[in-house]
Design an enzyme around this catalytic site. Structure first.
Site, PDB file in Angstrom:
ATOM      1  N   HIS A  77      -2.925   7.197   7.209  1.00 45.72           N
ATOM      2  CA  HIS A  77      -2.148   8.070   6.549  1.00 45.72           C
ATOM      3  C   HIS A  77      -2.602   9.297   6.185  1.00 45.72           C
ATOM      4  CE1 HIS A  77       1.910   5.978   6.606  1.00 45.72           C
ATOM      5  NE2 HIS A  77       1.554   4.868   6.033  1.00 45.72           N
TER       6      HIS A  77
ATOM      7  N   GLY B 154       0.913  -1.129  -0.055  1.00 45.63           N
ATOM      8  CA  GLY B 154      -0.101  -0.020   0.037  1.00 45.63           C
ATOM      9  C   GLY B 154       0.945   1.120   0.009  1.00 45.63           C
TER      10      GLY B 154
ATOM     11  N   GLN C 233       2.644  10.051   1.854  1.00 43.83           N
ATOM     12  CA  GLN C 233       4.152   9.369   1.874  1.00 43.83           C
ATOM     13  C   GLN C 233       4.718   9.954   0.789  1.00 43.83           C
ATOM     14  OE1 GLN C 233       2.324   5.360   2.497  1.00 43.83           O
ATOM     15  NE2 GLN C 233       4.048   5.072   3.759  1.00 43.83           N
TER      16      GLN C 233
ATOM     17  N   HIS D 170      -4.632   0.877   7.718  1.00 41.26           N
ATOM     18  CA  HIS D 170      -3.474   1.585   7.906  1.00 41.26           C
ATOM     19  C   HIS D 170      -3.183   2.792   6.595  1.00 41.26           C
ATOM     20  CE1 HIS D 170       1.490   1.109   7.836  1.00 41.26           C
ATOM     21  NE2 HIS D 170       1.253   1.772   6.867  1.00 41.26           N
ATOM     22  N   GLU D 171      -3.752   2.569   5.680  1.00 41.38           N
ATOM     23  CA  GLU D 171      -3.643   3.661   4.456  1.00 41.38           C
ATOM     24  C   GLU D 171      -4.684   4.855   4.811  1.00 41.38           C
ATOM     25  OE1 GLU D 171      -1.026   3.510   2.826  1.00 41.38           O
ATOM     26  OE2 GLU D 171      -0.883   1.366   2.916  1.00 41.38           O
TER      27      GLU D 171
ATOM     28  N   CYS E  69       5.755  -0.289   7.742  1.00 43.10           N
ATOM     29  CA  CYS E  69       5.586   1.073   6.982  1.00 43.10           C
ATOM     30  C   CYS E  69       6.627   1.555   6.047  1.00 43.10           C
ATOM     31  CB  CYS E  69       4.878   2.093   7.892  1.00 43.10           C
ATOM     32  SG  CYS E  69       4.391   3.658   7.224  1.00 43.10           S
ATOM     33  N   LEU E  70       6.424   1.757   4.849  1.00 35.99           N
ATOM     34  CA  LEU E  70       7.577   2.459   4.019  1.00 35.99           C
ATOM     35  C   LEU E  70       7.988   3.635   4.649  1.00 35.99           C
ATOM     36  CD1 LEU E  70       5.767   1.692   0.481  1.00 35.99           C
ATOM     37  CD2 LEU E  70       7.783   0.199   1.657  1.00 35.99           C
TER      38      LEU E  70
HETATM   39  O1  GNR Z   1       4.013  -2.741   2.801  1.00 40.02           O
HETATM   40  C1  GNR Z   1       3.144  -2.600   3.741  1.00 40.02           C
HETATM   41  N1  GNR Z   1       2.911  -3.701   4.405  1.00 40.02           N
HETATM   42  C2  GNR Z   1       1.998  -3.659   5.531  1.00 40.02           C
HETATM   43  C3  GNR Z   1       1.791  -4.794   6.194  1.00 40.02           C
HETATM   44  C4  GNR Z   1       0.865  -4.740   7.124  1.00 40.02           C
HETATM   45  C5  GNR Z   1      -0.026  -3.780   7.325  1.00 40.02           C
HETATM   46  C6  GNR Z   1      -0.027  -2.736   6.617  1.00 40.02           C
HETATM   47  C7  GNR Z   1       1.173  -2.405   5.605  1.00 40.02           C
HETATM   48  S1  GNR Z   1       1.179  -1.339   4.485  1.00 40.02           S
HETATM   49  C8  GNR Z   1       3.051  -1.171   4.034  1.00 40.02           C
HETATM   50  C9  GNR Z   1       3.183  -0.034   3.073  1.00 40.02           C
HETATM   51  C10 GNR Z   1       2.851   1.225   3.747  1.00 40.02           C
HETATM   52  O2  GNR Z   1       3.563   2.034   4.593  1.00 40.02           O
HETATM   53  N2  GNR Z   1       1.807   1.787   3.359  1.00 40.02           N
HETATM   54  O3  GNR Z   1       1.487   3.062   3.964  1.00 40.02           O
HETATM   55 NI    NI Z   2       2.294   2.980   5.810  1.00 44.05          NI
END
Ligand code: GNR
Ligand code: NI
Length: 175
Positions: free
Chosen positions: A143, A50, A55, A139-140, A97-98
């Site tokens: 953000h 995601g 980001q 999670h997204e 998270c990236l």
């Molecule tokens: O790559 C990602 N893996 C992930 C694993 C578990 C729950 C959420 C994620 S999202 C993350 C990429 C990211 O930072 N998206 O904002």
């Molecule tokens: Ni993230």
């Protein structure tokens, strides 16, 4: 059509990750159509499952997702997403998270969610998700509100993880 170039991903503690993104409006159509392929290219290159616009420094309510379960790409672009229902049941899973590279922690969230959004063509859509997709969608969406997965942890765990990130990034900058 040429492949989209990737974009740099902002890292914690960049304050742009803490801003609330604004809704995509009718006037943003061109910007969003330009942005979406570049966000997908950046997510695939990272690689991640995601990526949210904040980001890459864009304060618009848009994110991309592809769980990349099998070989076939299955990209989703979600514009102005909202949660319309969530389960009482909670699921705990490890998240990364990236924007906090190399850091992982178990996060508790509703196990299932329903999300309403617009697709790239502006059509209204709804998706019901569980498992990894449910965690990823939440999670997204976080953000877009300036929230990071570490905000769901205890202060102790959060601070440990943020200190480790700072140290990892310091060491990486040296070599
Ligand atoms: O790559 C990602 N893996 C992930 C694993 C578990 C729950 C959420 C994620 S999202 C993350 C990429 C990211 O930072 N998206 O904002
Ligand atoms: Ni993230």
């Amino acid at each position: 059509m040429t492949a989209s170039a990737t974009l740099p991903i902002l890292l914690v503690p960049d304050t742009r990750l803490r801003a609330k993104a604004r809704a995509v409006g009718a006037a943003d159509g061109d910007a969003v159509r330009d942005l979406a392929p570049r966000m997908l290219a950046t997510m695939y290159a990272a690689p991640g499952i995601g990526l949210a616009a904040p980001q890459i420094g864009v304060t618009l309510r848009i994110f991309v997702v592809d769980l990349q379960k099998n070989e076939a790409p299955d990209p989703m672009v979600l514009v102005n997403p909202e949660i319309t229902a969530e389960s009482e049941a909670i699921a705990v899973r490890e998240e990364g998270c990236l924007s906090l590279p190399g850091q992982y922690a178990e996060v508790a969230r509703p196990a299932r969610v329903r999300m309403r959004y617009h697709d790239l063509g502006g059509a209204k859509r709804e998706i019901e998700a569980e498992g990894l997709l449910a965690a990823c969608l939440q999670h997204e969406l976080d953000h877009l509100n300036g929230v990071l997965f570490v905000d769901h942890l205890s202060a102790l765990k959060r601070n440990m993880l943020l200190r480790k990130l700072a140290k990892d990034l310091r060491l990486k900058a040296q070599d």
